[in-house]
Design a protein around this motif. Structure first.
Motif, PDB file in Angstrom:
ATOM      1  N   ALA A  27       0.834  -1.199   0.000  1.00 26.15           N
ATOM      2  CA  ALA A  27       0.000   0.000   0.000  1.00 26.15           C
ATOM      3  C   ALA A  27       0.872   1.253   0.000  1.00 26.15           C
ATOM      4  CB  ALA A  27      -0.923  -0.009   1.217  1.00 26.15           C
ATOM      5  N   THR A  28       1.929   1.239   0.800  1.00 26.28           N
ATOM      6  CA  THR A  28       2.823   2.390   0.850  1.00 26.28           C
ATOM      7  C   THR A  28       3.411   2.679  -0.521  1.00 26.28           C
ATOM      8  OG1 THR A  28       3.411   1.772   3.115  1.00 26.28           O
ATOM      9  CG2 THR A  28       4.828   3.367   2.006  1.00 26.28           C
ATOM     10  N   LEU A  65      -6.375   1.022   6.871  1.00 24.41           N
ATOM     11  CA  LEU A  65      -5.129   0.696   6.177  1.00 24.41           C
ATOM     12  C   LEU A  65      -4.286   1.948   5.954  1.00 24.41           C
ATOM     13  CD1 LEU A  65      -3.214  -1.088   4.561  1.00 24.41           C
ATOM     14  CD2 LEU A  65      -4.736  -0.837   2.589  1.00 24.41           C
ATOM     15  N   ILE A  66      -4.939   3.001   5.501  1.00 20.93           N
ATOM     16  CA  ILE A  66      -4.235   4.258   5.279  1.00 20.93           C
ATOM     17  C   ILE A  66      -3.583   4.745   6.576  1.00 20.93           C
ATOM     18  CG2 ILE A  66      -4.463   6.646   4.510  1.00 20.93           C
ATOM     19  CD1 ILE A  66      -5.010   4.620   2.335  1.00 20.93           C
ATOM     20  N   ARG A  67      -4.338   4.657   7.645  1.00 19.10           N
ATOM     21  CA  ARG A  67      -3.790   5.101   8.926  1.00 19.10           C
ATOM     22  C   ARG A  67      -2.585   4.261   9.324  1.00 19.10           C
ATOM     23  NH1 ARG A  67      -8.190   6.176  13.418  1.00 19.10           N
ATOM     24  NH2 ARG A  67      -6.356   7.143  14.333  1.00 19.10           N
ATOM     25  N   ILE A  70       0.299   5.605   7.438  1.00 13.35           N
ATOM     26  CA  ILE A  70       0.768   6.854   8.042  1.00 13.35           C
ATOM     27  C   ILE A  70       1.627   6.571   9.268  1.00 13.35           C
ATOM     28  CG2 ILE A  70       0.040   8.946   9.250  1.00 13.35           C
ATOM     29  CD1 ILE A  70      -2.458   8.968   7.498  1.00 13.35           C
ATOM     30  N   THR A  71       1.097   5.736  10.141  1.00 12.60           N
ATOM     31  CA  THR A  71       1.822   5.411  11.366  1.00 12.60           C
ATOM     32  C   THR A  71       3.181   4.801  11.039  1.00 12.60           C
ATOM     33  OG1 THR A  71      -0.288   4.988  12.448  1.00 12.60           O
ATOM     34  CG2 THR A  71       1.685   4.177  13.541  1.00 12.60           C
ATOM     35  N   SER A 130      -7.154  10.766  10.111  1.00 10.42           N
ATOM     36  CA  SER A 130      -5.852  10.714   9.458  1.00 10.42           C
ATOM     37  C   SER A 130      -5.073  11.991   9.729  1.00 10.42           C
ATOM     38  CB  SER A 130      -6.027  10.521   7.952  1.00 10.42           C
ATOM     39  OG  SER A 130      -6.615   9.271   7.678  1.00 10.42           O
ATOM     40  N   ARG A 131      -5.780  13.094   9.736  1.00  7.06           N
ATOM     41  CA  ARG A 131      -5.123  14.371  10.025  1.00  7.06           C
ATOM     42  C   ARG A 131      -4.456  14.318  11.385  1.00  7.06           C
ATOM     43  NH1 ARG A 131      -7.534  17.581  13.027  1.00  7.06           N
ATOM     44  NH2 ARG A 131      -5.589  17.814  14.145  1.00  7.06           N
ATOM     45  N   THR A 132      -5.146  13.765  12.370  1.00  2.00           N
ATOM     46  CA  THR A 132      -4.566  13.643  13.707  1.00  2.00           C
ATOM     47  C   THR A 132      -3.303  12.785  13.668  1.00  2.00           C
ATOM     48  OG1 THR A 132      -6.787  13.775  14.620  1.00  2.00           O
ATOM     49  CG2 THR A 132      -5.050  13.006  16.076  1.00  2.00           C
ATOM     50  N   ASP A 133      -3.379  11.674  12.977  1.00  2.00           N
ATOM     51  CA  ASP A 133      -2.207  10.820  12.871  1.00  2.00           C
ATOM     52  C   ASP A 133      -1.035  11.559  12.243  1.00  2.00           C
ATOM     53  OD1 ASP A 133      -3.644   8.776  13.968  1.00  2.00           O
ATOM     54  OD2 ASP A 133      -4.091   7.794  12.069  1.00  2.00           O
ATOM     55  N   LEU A 134      -1.336  12.285  11.175  1.00  2.00           N
ATOM     56  CA  LEU A 134      -0.283  13.029  10.493  1.00  2.00           C
ATOM     57  C   LEU A 134       0.310  14.087  11.411  1.00  2.00           C
ATOM     58  CD1 LEU A 134      -2.031  13.391   7.053  1.00  2.00           C
ATOM     59  CD2 LEU A 134       0.191  12.317   7.425  1.00  2.00           C
ATOM     60  N   ALA A 135      -0.558  14.780  12.146  1.00  2.00           N
ATOM     61  CA  ALA A 135      -0.070  15.807  13.054  1.00  2.00           C
ATOM     62  C   ALA A 135       0.844  15.193  14.110  1.00  2.00           C
ATOM     63  CB  ALA A 135      -1.251  16.510  13.713  1.00  2.00           C
TER      64      ALA A 135
END
Lengths: 211, 211
Positions: A27-28, A65-67, A70-71, A130-135
Motif C-alpha cells: 500500500a505504501t 489501512l491508510i492510517r 501513516i503510522t 488521518s489528520r490527527t495521525d499526520l499531526a
DNA sequence: CACTTTCTGGGTTGTTCTGTCCAGAACCGT
DNA sequence: ACGGTTCTGGACAGAACAACCCAGAAAGTG
C-alpha cells in the motif's frame, strides 16, 4: 476521543504479521506513486499478492489501512535503519541530512517519495482521524530535530536565546514543503532553496565560538 | 503535447459564462473544505445550484473542472483584487505579505485555504496534466516574487551576487509548506516559522545601505 | 491428537459516482 | 419574427469500488 487501537485480529501469528506487513508495504508503495485516491483496495490486493478478504481480515476498512501506512511512515523516522536522523546535533549533520533528502529526491526523479507531507495535502482536509495521525507524526519528527538542536545549544554552538522550537519547525516545514514543490515542478531546486533558507536561519543563531 | 485548450462550448453567452463561473466557484469552495477526492460532481452541482448535465455542458470531465479550478487559483494571484502581491519589492512588503498569509490562516482556523499547495499533494502524483498546471502556477507565482526581488536589487537593497531565483523559491516553498503543515497541525506556528526563516534568508543578502 | 483460532480464496453485493442522453426552454443574430 | 445555437432539467446507464460472506486450509494450543 480515546479509540481502541487495533480492534481487528486480536492476536497475530508470525505468518499473519508477515502478511499484514506485506499489505502495508504494498500500500505504501502504491500510494507513493498514485496517491491515496488513486489507489484502490483491489490494487493493493494484487500488489501484495494476497487475495480477497485478506485485507479486511487485517484492517477494518480502507481508512484503517491508510492510517497504518501513516503510522508506519511516522515511525520509520524514529528507531529503524535511518541512522542519519539520530544525530542531528551539529551544523554538519543538519547539512548532511538536507543533502541526503535532496539526493534522494533527485534519485527517483522527484517522484514517489511517500513522505507525510504528500499524504497531508490529500488527507488532512478530508479525513479528521488521518489528520490527527499526520499531526502526531509531524510532531514526533519535529521533536527529533529539536533534540539535536538542544544538544547543539547545550554544547554552546547555538545561542541560549534561540527559539529552538521555531528552528525545528522551520527545518521540518522546509523539508515537507520542498518535497511537495519538487514533486510538482519535477525539479530539486525548490527543496534545495527551502533547505538552504532554513539551514541559514539556524546558522544565524550560531555562537561565534560555535563556528 | 500541445493540447487544444477548452474544446467544450465554443462560444459562451453572458449567461453561460456566469453559470460556468458559478460552477468553478462552488467547486473551489468545496475542494478547499473537502479536498478533490472528497468532492463529487453531485456536490458541486448542488452547491452551484445548477442541475444535471450543466457540468458536462461546460466541462468535459471532472478532471477538466479541477484544472479550471487550478488555473483560476493560479491566476488569482496575478491581476485581480490582490494588491498586496503586486509590490513585493521591499523588506517591509515581504514581511507584510507573510503576515497577511499568517493572519488569513489564523482567521479560518487553519482550515480550508485552497492554495495550490494543498492541491499539489493530492494531484501532482496521480494526474500528470493537473501536475503540469500546478507547476505552471507555481512558476508564475515565483516569477512574481522574483520581480519584486529584482526591483530590490536594482534599487541597491539586495546584494548583486544574491541568487534571487533561490530566494524567491524559498519564499514560495515556505508559504506552501507552511500552509500545508498548519492545516495539518491546526496551528499557525509552522507557517510562521517557515516564513520567518525564508525572510531571514532574504534579509541575509541585504546590503548594509539597504537597511 | 483433538480442538480452537487464525488465515486464505474467491465470489458477490450494494453503493457511490462519473458521464450520457434526450427533450424542451431561453437566447442570439439576421 | 425565424432558424440556429446555447442553455437547462432530470432521468439513466455503466463502471469502479469498498465491503461482506462463506467455506476450507493451515497453524497454533492443550
Amino acid at each position: 476521543m480515546t479509540v481502541t487501537e487495533e480492534p481487528k485480529p486480536r492476536r497475530l501469528t508470525p505468518k499473519g504479521r508477515a502478511t499484514r506487513d506485506r499489505i502495508i508495504e504494498a500500500a505504501t508503495e502504491l500510494i507513493a506513486r498514485n496517491g491515496v485516491a488513486g489507489t484502490g483496495i483491489e490494487d493493493v490486493r494484487a500488489a501484495a499478492g494476497v487475495s480477497g478478504s485478506q485485507l479486511y481480515h487485517y484492517f477494518d476498512s480502507k481508512q484503517a489501512l491508510i492510517r497504518a501506512v501513516i503510522t508506519r511512515q511516522a515511525d520509520s523516522v524514529l528507531h529503524p535503519d535511518q541512522p542519519r536522523v539520530t544525530a542531528l546535533d551539529s551544523f554538519d549533520a543538519l547539512r548532511a541530512w538536507a543533502d541526503a533528502a535532496i539526493e534522494r529526491q533527485r534519485e527517483n526523479g522527484c517522484r514517489g517519495d511517500c513522505t507525510l507531507g504528500s499524504l497531508a495535502g490529500e488527507l488532512s482536509v478530508s479525513d479528521e482521524e488521518s489528520r490527527t495521525d499526520l499531526a502526531t507524526g509531524f510532531l514526533r519528527w519535529k521533536d527529533l530535530i529539536l533534540d539535536g538542536l538542544r544538544a547543539m545549544r547545550d554544547r554552546g554552538g547555538l545561542r541560549a536565546d534561540a527559539d529552538l522550537d521555531e528552528l525545528a519547525l522551520s527545518l521540518l516545514t522546509a523539508l515537507q514543503g520542498g518535497v511537495l514543490l519538487s514533486q510538482t515542478m519535477l525539479h530539486v531546486r525548490p527543496l534545495e532553496a527551502a533547505m538552504n533558507a532554513s539551514l541559514a536561519y539556524v546558522h544565524s543563531f550560531a555562537t561565534t565560538a560555535g563556528r
